[in-house]
Design a protein around this motif. Structure first.
Motif, PDB file in Angstrom:
ATOM      1  N   TYR A   1       0.833  -1.201   0.000  1.00 47.72           N
ATOM      2  CA  TYR A   1       0.000   0.000   0.000  1.00 47.72           C
ATOM      3  C   TYR A   1       0.868   1.252   0.000  1.00 47.72           C
ATOM      4  N   GLU A   2       1.926   1.241   0.763  1.00 48.80           N
ATOM      5  CA  GLU A   2       2.828   2.401   0.793  1.00 48.80           C
ATOM      6  C   GLU A   2       3.492   2.617  -0.571  1.00 48.80           C
ATOM      7  N   ILE A   3       3.866   1.531  -1.225  1.00 49.92           N
ATOM      8  CA  ILE A   3       4.426   1.637  -2.580  1.00 49.92           C
ATOM      9  C   ILE A   3       3.386   2.235  -3.511  1.00 49.92           C
ATOM     10  N   ALA A   4       2.134   1.765  -3.405  1.00 51.58           N
ATOM     11  CA  ALA A   4       1.052   2.266  -4.258  1.00 51.58           C
ATOM     12  C   ALA A   4       0.802   3.750  -4.002  1.00 51.58           C
ATOM     13  N   LYS A   5       0.854   4.161  -2.746  1.00 50.78           N
ATOM     14  CA  LYS A   5       0.672   5.580  -2.422  1.00 50.78           C
ATOM     15  C   LYS A   5       1.779   6.424  -3.036  1.00 50.78           C
ATOM     16  N   LYS A   6       3.003   5.944  -2.913  1.00 56.55           N
ATOM     17  CA  LYS A   6       4.145   6.697  -3.438  1.00 56.55           C
ATOM     18  C   LYS A   6       4.065   6.822  -4.955  1.00 56.55           C
ATOM     19  N   ARG A   7       3.585   5.793  -5.629  1.00 61.69           N
ATOM     20  CA  ARG A   7       3.507   5.800  -7.087  1.00 61.69           C
ATOM     21  C   ARG A   7       2.188   6.357  -7.602  1.00 61.69           C
ATOM     22  N   ASN A   8       1.314   6.795  -6.700  1.00 62.54           N
ATOM     23  CA  ASN A   8       0.006   7.327  -7.065  1.00 62.54           C
ATOM     24  C   ASN A   8      -0.774   6.297  -7.878  1.00 62.54           C
ATOM     25  N   HIS A   9      -0.780   5.085  -7.373  1.00 64.63           N
ATOM     26  CA  HIS A   9      -1.443   3.952  -8.019  1.00 64.63           C
ATOM     27  C   HIS A   9      -2.952   4.189  -8.053  1.00 64.63           C
ATOM     28  N   PRO A  10      -3.622   3.922  -9.196  1.00 63.85           N
ATOM     29  CA  PRO A  10      -5.063   4.169  -9.253  1.00 63.85           C
ATOM     30  C   PRO A  10      -5.884   3.201  -8.389  1.00 63.85           C
TER      31      PRO A  10
ATOM     32  N   HIS B   1      -4.786  -1.657  -0.331  1.00 63.03           N
ATOM     33  CA  HIS B   1      -4.812  -1.552   1.125  1.00 63.03           C
ATOM     34  C   HIS B   1      -5.722  -2.617   1.728  1.00 63.03           C
ATOM     35  N   VAL B   2      -6.900  -2.783   1.154  1.00 63.06           N
ATOM     36  CA  VAL B   2      -7.831  -3.804   1.648  1.00 63.06           C
ATOM     37  C   VAL B   2      -7.248  -5.199   1.446  1.00 63.06           C
ATOM     38  N   ALA B   3      -6.650  -5.433   0.287  1.00 66.67           N
ATOM     39  CA  ALA B   3      -6.044  -6.742   0.027  1.00 66.67           C
ATOM     40  C   ALA B   3      -4.891  -7.010   0.992  1.00 66.67           C
ATOM     41  N   GLY B   4      -4.191  -5.957   1.398  1.00 68.66           N
ATOM     42  CA  GLY B   4      -3.134  -6.125   2.400  1.00 68.66           C
ATOM     43  C   GLY B   4      -3.694  -6.595   3.728  1.00 68.66           C
ATOM     44  N   TRP B   5      -4.840  -6.040   4.141  1.00 69.49           N
ATOM     45  CA  TRP B   5      -5.477  -6.487   5.383  1.00 69.49           C
ATOM     46  C   TRP B   5      -6.000  -7.905   5.236  1.00 69.49           C
ATOM     47  N   VAL B   6      -6.513  -8.235   4.060  1.00 68.62           N
ATOM     48  CA  VAL B   6      -6.982  -9.605   3.833  1.00 68.62           C
ATOM     49  C   VAL B   6      -5.807 -10.578   3.899  1.00 68.62           C
ATOM     50  N   SER B   7      -4.642 -10.117   3.441  1.00 69.47           N
ATOM     51  CA  SER B   7      -3.472 -10.997   3.465  1.00 69.47           C
ATOM     52  C   SER B   7      -3.066 -11.375   4.890  1.00 69.47           C
ATOM     53  N   LEU B   8      -3.445 -10.560   5.876  1.00 68.34           N
ATOM     54  CA  LEU B   8      -3.183 -10.936   7.267  1.00 68.34           C
ATOM     55  C   LEU B   8      -3.911 -12.226   7.627  1.00 68.34           C
ATOM     56  N   PHE B   9      -5.119 -12.373   7.080  1.00 70.44           N
ATOM     57  CA  PHE B   9      -5.906 -13.564   7.401  1.00 70.44           C
ATOM     58  C   PHE B   9      -5.499 -14.776   6.575  1.00 70.44           C
ATOM     59  N   THR B  10      -4.776 -14.534   5.509  1.00 70.99           N
ATOM     60  CA  THR B  10      -4.280 -15.658   4.693  1.00 70.99           C
ATOM     61  C   THR B  10      -2.810 -15.943   5.008  1.00 70.99           C
ATOM     62  N   LEU B  11      -2.356 -15.407   6.132  1.00 65.84           N
ATOM     63  CA  LEU B  11      -0.957 -15.562   6.566  1.00 65.84           C
ATOM     64  C   LEU B  11       0.014 -15.069   5.490  1.00 65.84           C
TER      65      LEU B  11
ATOM     66  N   LEU C   1       0.534  -8.867  -4.134  1.00 64.82           N
ATOM     67  CA  LEU C   1       0.223  -7.462  -3.854  1.00 64.82           C
ATOM     68  C   LEU C   1       1.439  -6.590  -4.126  1.00 64.82           C
ATOM     69  N   TRP C   2       2.601  -7.080  -3.767  1.00 68.72           N
ATOM     70  CA  TRP C   2       3.841  -6.346  -4.024  1.00 68.72           C
ATOM     71  C   TRP C   2       4.003  -6.137  -5.525  1.00 68.72           C
ATOM     72  N   ILE C   3       3.813  -7.200  -6.298  1.00 68.46           N
ATOM     73  CA  ILE C   3       3.934  -7.101  -7.762  1.00 68.46           C
ATOM     74  C   ILE C   3       2.898  -6.129  -8.312  1.00 68.46           C
ATOM     75  N   TRP C   4       1.660  -6.249  -7.840  1.00 66.58           N
ATOM     76  CA  TRP C   4       0.576  -5.386  -8.303  1.00 66.58           C
ATOM     77  C   TRP C   4       0.894  -3.922  -8.016  1.00 66.58           C
ATOM     78  N   ALA C   5       1.445  -3.649  -6.856  1.00 66.53           N
ATOM     79  CA  ALA C   5       1.763  -2.267  -6.484  1.00 66.53           C
ATOM     80  C   ALA C   5       2.915  -1.713  -7.302  1.00 66.53           C
ATOM     81  N   THR C   6       3.878  -2.551  -7.650  1.00 64.84           N
ATOM     82  CA  THR C   6       5.059  -2.042  -8.355  1.00 64.84           C
ATOM     83  C   THR C   6       4.877  -1.997  -9.873  1.00 64.84           C
ATOM     84  N   LEU C   7       3.813  -2.588 -10.399  1.00 64.29           N
ATOM     85  CA  LEU C   7       3.605  -2.561 -11.853  1.00 64.29           C
ATOM     86  C   LEU C   7       3.286  -1.168 -12.370  1.00 64.29           C
ATOM     87  N   TYR C   8       2.643  -0.346 -11.572  1.00 63.81           N
ATOM     88  CA  TYR C   8       2.190   0.964 -12.031  1.00 63.81           C
ATOM     89  C   TYR C   8       3.177   2.045 -11.619  1.00 63.81           C
TER      90      TYR C   8
END
Length: 133
Positions: free
Chosen positions: A30-39, A45-55, A62-69
């Motif tokens: 999410y921080e990477i997405a914020k820095k890159r002004n990801h649409p 951010h929500v997927a990051g919280w969901v990832s807590l429940f999927t260990l 999510l990292w790849i998705w954030a860095t693609l843009y």
């Protein structure tokens, strides 16, 4: 007795540190997405919280998705489209050139064929019947 409390304090400190570390790590995409002004920052951010429940099983994606843009080049496909359009115009130009050359070649061969036919055509008025056979 002091060592018991000291060990208990270290256990609590380590548990809190690990808990905070897990929470902080899940937020990196999410921080990477914020820095890159990801649409799709909110979705990340929500997927990051969901990832807590999927260990954190989906966390690498999510990292790849954030860095693609990137804001300056978007998803990176605009250059591909531009290159494709340039190549398409070049192919059209080359196709037109080949068509013109084929027409010129056909015209030249047509002239040559006509000239050869005129040379090979023998005046049949002076030929005797024996020569015709």
């Amino acid at each position: 007795m002091f060592l018991d409390y000291f060990a208990l304090g270290i256990i609590f400190f380590v548990a809190i540190f690990i808990f905070y570390g897990v929470i902080a790590i899940h937020d990196i995409p999410y921080e990477i997405a914020k820095k890159r002004n990801h649409p799709q920052q909110d979705a990340l951010h929500v997927a990051g919280w969901v990832s807590l429940f999927t260990l954190h099983a989906i966390w690498p994606f999510l990292w790849i998705w954030a860095t693609l843009y990137r804001e300056d080049r978007g998803w990176g496909f605009s250059q591909v489209v531009e290159k494709e359009q340039i190549l398409e115009s070049e192919v059209k130009g080359l196709t037109e050139t080949v068509r013109k050359l084929e027409q010129r070649l056909a015209a030249v061969e047509g002239i040559n064929a006509t000239a050869e036919l005129s040379k090979s055509v023998v005046d049949t008025t002076n030929i005797t019947p024996e020569e015709k056979v």
